[in-house]
Scaffold this active site. Structure first.
Site, short mmCIF file in Angstrom:
data_model
loop_
_atom_site.label_atom_id
_atom_site.label_comp_id
_atom_site.label_asym_id
_atom_site.label_seq_id
_atom_site.Cartn_x
_atom_site.Cartn_y
_atom_site.Cartn_z
N HIS A 33 -0.56 -12.07 0.94
CA HIS A 33 -1.34 -11.04 0.24
C HIS A 33 -1.74 -11.49 -1.17
O HIS A 33 -0.89 -11.79 -1.99
CB HIS A 33 -0.51 -9.75 0.17
CG HIS A 33 -1.31 -8.53 -0.13
ND1 HIS A 33 -0.78 -7.26 -0.01
CD2 HIS A 33 -2.58 -8.36 -0.55
CE1 HIS A 33 -1.70 -6.38 -0.34
NE2 HIS A 33 -2.80 -7.03 -0.67
N TYR B 161 0.83 -1.20 0.00
CA TYR B 161 0.00 0.00 0.00
C TYR B 161 0.87 1.26 0.00
O TYR B 161 0.68 2.16 0.83
CB TYR B 161 -0.92 0.04 1.22
CG TYR B 161 -1.90 -1.10 1.31
CD1 TYR B 161 -2.29 -1.85 0.21
CD2 TYR B 161 -2.47 -1.41 2.54
CE1 TYR B 161 -3.19 -2.88 0.32
CE2 TYR B 161 -3.39 -2.45 2.67
CZ TYR B 161 -3.74 -3.18 1.54
OH TYR B 161 -4.64 -4.21 1.68
#
Length: 417
Positions: free
Chosen positions: A124, A56
């Site tokens: 992820h 992110y």
């Protein structure tokens, strides 16, 4: 479970502040966001968990900076809040689930977040790599948990429900130990409820302790103004036909004097709180009792479905918490909780009436969406190839001392999942 005694479902708060918004997908300049203010306000409002990822953009650094503050040190001991992060995703087309990379990524996250341990770490976006790679990464995370003690719980995240279920089943079958958590995004919303209908039965059977619902607005798809347009332009994976169907749903809400996002956020929170309860948690519900660590027993005694929400402004956070607490007011013991939380006992009745209104609106939206209700986009897209580069040492760049614009270059790119 050698490294963990207490089940995650006994501890994890049912509302988590996601920080995927601290990047250029959702905002032109994440350093211009008042990230310190958002994090401090969240803690003051009773939120006790934060979700982030190396992918992110600067999210981990900005979150770590916000937590390394005298206000936090004086009022919120590290043991009183949860930090959730991820490993494995490096870029939009680059993944590395190898044990050496996983180990280095954990060390970097610890440094960025300024902590000695991570409460929960996910692999992820597991749909982008092979089952064998996921299994290897889970085993490495558990090795770190057992031998180094810097991880408490291990899970996986991603988008396709079928893949998440298959990977959870694989982990249980091959290791004999179920995953602590599975997080899916945009799969329990006003537009798509398959996390409940298809995901819960299989994930529960695979022994998964907690199933988290992230992106209740479908990564911004379910907004009157359409998908967010940040520094990366139009990145949202929803196709034009799905977007057109959602615009029609938004028009339906307009005709009923409602806004799509207002209906969508309450529907997702409220319905998942109930339907996701069987794979939910008993942690601090942030019901409004100030400066007190709570438990689910304060709002009725049963587990609540866990939601992950993200905001870019303090005003958005305040409105989200107003909705969340109104939903808590509608629970079985809501009259007492609303009073203790400084609200009116009559808010219990209002919450129940609002619940009925939202459910009626949701039924109307489903009719408008037609075949695009429970529709999911492809992830990954056909023809995807992992562009992973050879393992290289990780570097941790410094974060500017203020939330000012910066030209900082990072090796990880932002992603909503």
């Amino acid at each position: 479970m050698p490294g963990t005694v207490t089940p995650l479902s006994s501890l994890l708060p049912p509302l988590i502040c996601g920080t995927a918004t601290f990047n250029t997908q959702y905002n032109l300049d994440p350093y211009a966001i008042d990230t310190n203010g958002i994090v401090h306000r969240a803690l003051s409002l009773g939120i006790r968990a934060f979700d982030t990822s190396p992918y992110y953009g600067p999210s981990e650094e900005l979150l770590g900076k916000a937590l390394d503050n005298q206000f936090v040190h004086d009022n919120f001991p590290r043991r009183d809040y949860f930090l959730l992060t991820k490993v494995g995703r490096i870029g939009s087309s680059e993944f590395d689930y190898s044990p050496p990379w996983v180990s280095q990524s954990i060390q970097r996250s610890l440094q960025r977040l300024g902590t000695d341990y991570l409460d929960l770490v996910y692999c992820h976006d597991v749909e982008f790599v092979s089952p064998e790679e996921v299994l290897a990464a889970v085993r490495e995370l558990r090795r770190i948990r057992n031998e180094e003690g810097t991880i408490k719980y291990v899970g996986i995240s991603g988008y396709p429900i079928k893949v998440l279920c298959e990977r959870a089943e694989l982990v249980l079958r091959e290791t004999g130990e179920p995953l602590d958590a599975v997080m899916s995004y945009a799969n329990f919303t006003l537009q798509n409820t398959t996390l409940s209908s298809e995901g819960i039965p299989r994930l529960k059977a695979a022994g998964v302790d907690v199933v988290l619902n992230a992106s209740p607005l479908g990564m911004g798809l379910l907004r009157h103004d359409g998908v967010p347009d940040g520094g990366q332009g139009d990145w949202h994976p929803a196709g034009k036909n799905l977007r057109a169907a959602v615009r029609q749903a938004s028009n339906f809400c307009d005709m009923n004097s409602e806004k799509l996002e207002v209906v969508a956020i309450r529907y997702a929170f409220e319905t998942w709180m109930r339907e996701g309860g069987q794979v939910g948690s008993r942690g601090d519900p942030a019901s409004g009792v100030p400066w007190k660590r709570e438990s689910i027993e304060d709002v009725g005694g049963t587990k609540l479905g866990v939601s992950v929400m993200g905001v870019s402004k303090i005003e958005e956070l305040d409105e989200t918490m107003r909705v969340w607490r109104s939903i808590l007011d509608g629970l079985e013991d809501g009259q007492r909780i609303s009073k203790v939380g400084g609200r009116l006992a009559s808010d219990h009745t209002w919450s129940l009436n609002r619940q009925r209104e939202v459910q009626e609106l949701a039924a109307g939206v489903r009719n408008v969406l037609g075949k695009y209700f429970d529709y999911a986009w492809a992830s990954p897209e056909p023809g995807f190839v992992n562009q992973r580069a050879p393992l290289a040492p990780l570097a941790t760049p410094e974060v500017p001392s203020t939330n000012q614009a910066s030209s900082l270059k990072l090796s990880d790119e932002p992603h909503p999942g």
